[in-house]
Design an enzyme around this catalytic site. Sequence first.
Site, PDB file in Angstrom:
ATOM      1  N   SER A  81     -16.106   4.658 -28.796  1.00 38.11           N
ATOM      2  CA  SER A  81     -15.866   4.284 -27.409  1.00 38.11           C
ATOM      3  C   SER A  81     -14.376   4.133 -27.192  1.00 38.11           C
ATOM      4  CB  SER A  81     -16.521   2.946 -27.114  1.00 38.11           C
ATOM      5  OG  SER A  81     -17.894   3.079 -27.108  1.00 38.11           O
ATOM      6  N   GLU A 107      -5.158  11.224 -18.384  1.00 41.63           N
ATOM      7  CA  GLU A 107      -6.237  12.152 -18.027  1.00 41.63           C
ATOM      8  C   GLU A 107      -7.313  11.457 -17.201  1.00 41.63           C
ATOM      9  OE1 GLU A 107      -7.737  13.268 -21.876  1.00 41.63           O
ATOM     10  OE2 GLU A 107      -5.756  13.855 -22.592  1.00 41.63           O
ATOM     11  N   LYS A 109     -10.850  10.116 -16.481  1.00 39.60           N
ATOM     12  CA  LYS A 109     -12.025   9.745 -17.282  1.00 39.60           C
ATOM     13  C   LYS A 109     -13.240  10.170 -16.463  1.00 39.60           C
ATOM     14  CE  LYS A 109     -13.852   5.888 -19.979  1.00 39.60           C
ATOM     15  NZ  LYS A 109     -15.242   5.837 -19.520  1.00 39.60           N
ATOM     16  N   CYS A 414     -52.297   0.957 -11.888  1.00 36.33           N
ATOM     17  CA  CYS A 414     -51.365  -0.111 -12.265  1.00 36.33           C
ATOM     18  C   CYS A 414     -50.942  -0.865 -11.001  1.00 36.33           C
ATOM     19  CB  CYS A 414     -50.144   0.495 -12.955  1.00 36.33           C
ATOM     20  SG  CYS A 414     -48.883  -0.717 -13.363  1.00 36.33           S
TER      21      CYS A 414
END
Length: 665
Positions: A81, A107, A109, A414
């Site tokens: 990360s 740059e 992201k 459900c």
Amino acid sequence: MTKIEKEIRELEDKIRYHQNLYYVKNETEISDLEFDLLFKKLQKLEEENPELVSENSPTKVIGSDLDNSFEKVTHKIPVMSLANTYNTTELQDWIIKTSEEELYSIEWKVDGASIVLYYENGKLDKAVSRGQKGIGDDITENIRTVKNIPLVLKEKISIYVRGEAYMGFKDFEKFNALNDGKYANPRNSTSGSIKHKNSKEVAKRPIKIFTYDGYFLDGYGKIKTHTEMLAYMKKLGLPISEDNVLSKAKDVLKNIEKFKNKKDSLDFPTDGLVIKLNDFALRDNLGFTSHSPRWARAFKFDALMKESKIIKIDFAIGRTGKITPRAEIEPVQLGGTTVRFATLHNQDYINELGVGIGAKVLVAKRGEIIPAVEEVVEAGENGVFQLPNNCPTCKTKLDHIDDSVDKFCPNLDCPDREVNNLIFYCARNQMDIEGLGEKQIQNFYDLKYIKKIPDLYNLHKKESEIMELDGFGKKSVSIILEGIEISKKKDLKLLLPSLGFSEIGHKVTELLIDSGYDDIDKIIAIAKSKNAEEELLSIHGFGEKIVQALISTFQDKKVLSMIESLKKYGLNFHAKKKELSSNQIFLNQSWCVTGSFEKFQPRDKAMDLILFHGGKKVTSVSSKTTHLLAGENAGSKLEKATELGVKIISEKEFLKILSENQISL
Ligand code: AMP
Ligand code: ZN
């Protein structure tokens, strides 16, 4: 160039042209069949002349039908990360600590899904998702279908590149419109897509990749800086961002401002910038912490981010059965509201974050999207959270369908699904029944006044009971009952999508109606008929998935009996007729069009006339087609029509029919 080579190159161009129309512009000029023929022809020529196969031949970028089950792959490069910074002071501190003399790369992201491309000897060998703890999913088959990355590099080199798969905003909107807006944002739809089980489906999605880091097996090889590496990657044919800036340490903040000014005009999603030390030797000296490199920082634009702690994780089961984990957090103030819950999307997302109960996390609110847990600051003691195997509400075993990142409760009865179905049916974009919001519906459901949609039309029998309930008066009850009564007048165009069947939303309904299936009985009849598949596939805009959904929905006994009861209550399963000419000369005829025309450009103009005067439109020739309108350069449709004995009408003949019937252009 030999004749064969020329033919191969021309076929490639033609196929690319039609792919671009189909995938990028959502248009078609030829039928699937015609496209398949072109494709097969190219495949055959390539088989016979392997030396003429070009490196990026379209035959290499079409997905397979195989069910991808993802193998686990251990990464050969670090896939870590990035440590985040949220303000310029934090970033400045990091630069001072790192180096004030050196150059930094700034740059975008890009906000999508992180992947690694492994090229061996110049060929794409594997594409792997970031995964967790250095192990990812082998998603090669899916990534092969992405059209902006090379399958073969310009040099026979082994290089491993990190990249981000993403969808541009415009592409996403188009794609989402075709799917009735079921995707929340480009990022979610990208991460779902790259893990889709069927790469043929992935091939239809507008995924792009940009690559931002490169490694060789032995590290950086002879390359000394990040900028050189990117230049080399570009030379190899890899997609690199054009916006990267190489900046002196003292100018980084100034340059960040420039990026910020440009941010809102971008066509791809970003959540900030990445600032990287340019020099590889220095990078090696700095090394990594346990989860991120010391030589790079993410800089997040969005300050709407706060720290909190996860107290509990619960679930929402939607109308389709999809389960969404939701974290209850210690309340924090974010952008003027108190946030108590944040979404965790799905198990993949949870795994990538490594999040669990008790973890200290950062929560962000972006635009109108529900706040999400973005980052783990400190893992709790309970480890990574695992979604249950069974539906928390009805205890049915959860299933994976389609996009494998999500789990579903398959039980149609459900309680959560039933309530959400009712809510969906009554919602503003659907039947728009006044006075029946989430709260009222849940309330009536719990009291067993309503369970399935048809029960709404019996609600009036409970009028006196409802009147007794807290929060209801004569007026509010009459608004609800009137709203239900009014809903009977809405027509098929709204009614069908409101029923919430899988794949059958507004767009699909409209296409059905436009193709002449303007009554539920016609739709049921076609879905039950022997050539259901062929007929439905000939509707412009329908693919395999939609057609299968239509067939299975309208063959389902439960669905049919629900429709029957709704009919008894007086609901309108018929679509209002579109304005049509009184001169119905093409009535009961089914027309297909091929080739190009002098007087009709685009050729849909001819089709519009046919529709307006009573005809039906099909996009491929079948035994049910009555006429083929054939212009210049007609292709395989003409062959097929001749074969089947379909009446073939030239432009001249068509113009004659029109003028004989006093129809002007
Ligand atoms: P995070 O997921 O917040 O730890 O941030 C790291 C992720 O940012 C990487 O895994 C990449 O997927 C993504 N990313 C997007 N653009 C870049 C970039 N230019 N350089 C490095 N990472 C990037
Ligand atoms: Zn359930």
